[in-house]
Motif scaffolding. Structure first.
Motif, short mmCIF file in Angstrom:
data_model
loop_
_atom_site.label_atom_id
_atom_site.label_comp_id
_atom_site.label_asym_id
_atom_site.label_seq_id
_atom_site.Cartn_x
_atom_site.Cartn_y
_atom_site.Cartn_z
N LYS A 1 21.23 -31.00 -81.34
CA LYS A 1 21.14 -32.03 -80.10
C LYS A 1 19.43 -32.30 -80.07
O LYS A 1 19.43 -33.26 -79.30
N LEU A 2 18.83 -31.23 -80.52
CA LEU A 2 17.35 -31.81 -80.38
C LEU A 2 16.86 -32.76 -80.82
O LEU A 2 16.26 -33.54 -80.55
N ILE B 1 9.35 -29.33 -84.11
CA ILE B 1 10.25 -27.89 -83.90
C ILE B 1 10.46 -27.06 -85.00
O ILE B 1 11.51 -27.69 -85.38
N LEU C 1 17.68 -35.96 -78.74
CA LEU C 1 16.60 -36.17 -77.36
C LEU C 1 15.54 -35.92 -77.74
O LEU C 1 14.84 -36.86 -77.29
N ARG C 2 14.74 -36.56 -79.24
CA ARG C 2 13.99 -36.14 -79.15
C ARG C 2 12.70 -37.04 -80.82
O ARG C 2 14.34 -36.32 -81.69
N LEU D 1 22.19 -26.46 -81.94
CA LEU D 1 21.66 -26.51 -81.24
C LEU D 1 19.96 -28.08 -82.08
O LEU D 1 19.80 -28.59 -80.83
N VAL E 1 10.28 -21.62 -81.79
CA VAL E 1 11.09 -21.02 -80.70
C VAL E 1 11.87 -19.85 -81.45
O VAL E 1 13.00 -19.91 -82.04
N THR F 1 5.63 -26.03 -82.93
CA THR F 1 6.38 -24.89 -82.10
C THR F 1 7.89 -24.17 -82.01
O THR F 1 8.13 -24.85 -83.16
N HIS G 1 5.10 -33.62 -83.44
CA HIS G 1 4.79 -32.82 -83.47
C HIS G 1 6.57 -31.58 -83.32
O HIS G 1 7.53 -31.62 -82.81
N LEU H 1 13.29 -24.53 -85.01
CA LEU H 1 14.44 -22.84 -84.35
C LEU H 1 14.57 -21.64 -85.28
O LEU H 1 14.92 -21.54 -86.43
N ALA I 1 7.10 -19.31 -78.63
CA ALA I 1 7.04 -19.57 -77.23
C ALA I 1 7.60 -18.35 -77.58
O ALA I 1 7.47 -17.26 -78.84
N ILE I 2 8.09 -17.61 -76.06
CA ILE I 2 8.89 -16.87 -75.59
C ILE I 2 10.51 -16.88 -76.03
O ILE I 2 11.06 -17.97 -76.35
#
Lengths: 126, 126
Positions: free
Chosen positions: A31-32, A9, A35-36, A28, A70, A68, A7, A11, A103-104
């Motif tokens: 950092k992501l 992401i 974590l993933r 950013l 963002v 996704t 999945h 940005l 996403a919003i």
């Protein structure tokens, strides 16, 4: 949604002429990634590359079966409300088997705003 | 820096045609006003009003004896590195008795980026 693949992401930022503008976006993403275990990419509306279709195509080629997007914008103006949905529609048409969600904008999130408020308070205390 | 008067904060954003773009900025200002007893204003580079000189003049007229400008931008590109210092210089010339400081863009702050990371993680878990 299948959970067999990855999945991703993406940005999504505005882009700017000055490459230093992109530094927080790189931080950013870094950092992501810590974590993933799954792909994290950047994409830009203009002035920087890759654009969103290229970033989506790269994640699709990298075995992502869901993506996704963002929007890393404070406000939801024309870029997020009008330009982005048009680009996302083209990405969905190019990759009909991959669910692409959007996403919003991050600036609408209360916890993000609270972090900005804390920053402002620290600045005015100095 | 004198502490006899008030220390104003001005949140400086880019501005946009769509008034809904400004909503997070209004929410930021409202949150800050709850937490501080001192003036908090918005100002914009273009497309929205007031501009920064007008916001500074209003705080100066409102008995602020120090003003901190916080750029509500993710990246520090040309708007923050080139346009903003020029405008701030004009504001300082117009109000030589009021110390006007200018913070780094909020998107350079690690805690703000961490809040954005948390938001991204929540979006990709859905």
């Amino acid at each position: 949604m299948s959970k067999s693949g990855k999945h991703g992401i993406i940005l999504f930022g505005h882009g700017a002429r000055d490459p230093r503008w992109g530094e927080p976006f790189e931080r950013l993403a870094a950092k992501l990634r810590v974590l993933r275990g799954e792909p994290v990419s950047l994409a830009f509306l203009e002035l920087m590359s890759p654009d969103l279709p290229a970033a989506v195509a790269r994640q699709a080629a990298g075995a992502c079966d869901a993506i996704t997007i963002v929007p890393v914008f404070f406000g939801q103006g024309g870029h997020v409300r009008r330009d982005l949905p048009e680009i996302v529609d083209k990405c969905r048409a190019a990759h009909p088997n991959i669910p692409i969600s959007c996403a919003i904008a991050v600036g609408e999130d209360d916890a993000v705003l609270d972090a900005v408020v804390e920053y402002c308070l620290r600045q005015s205390d100095q």
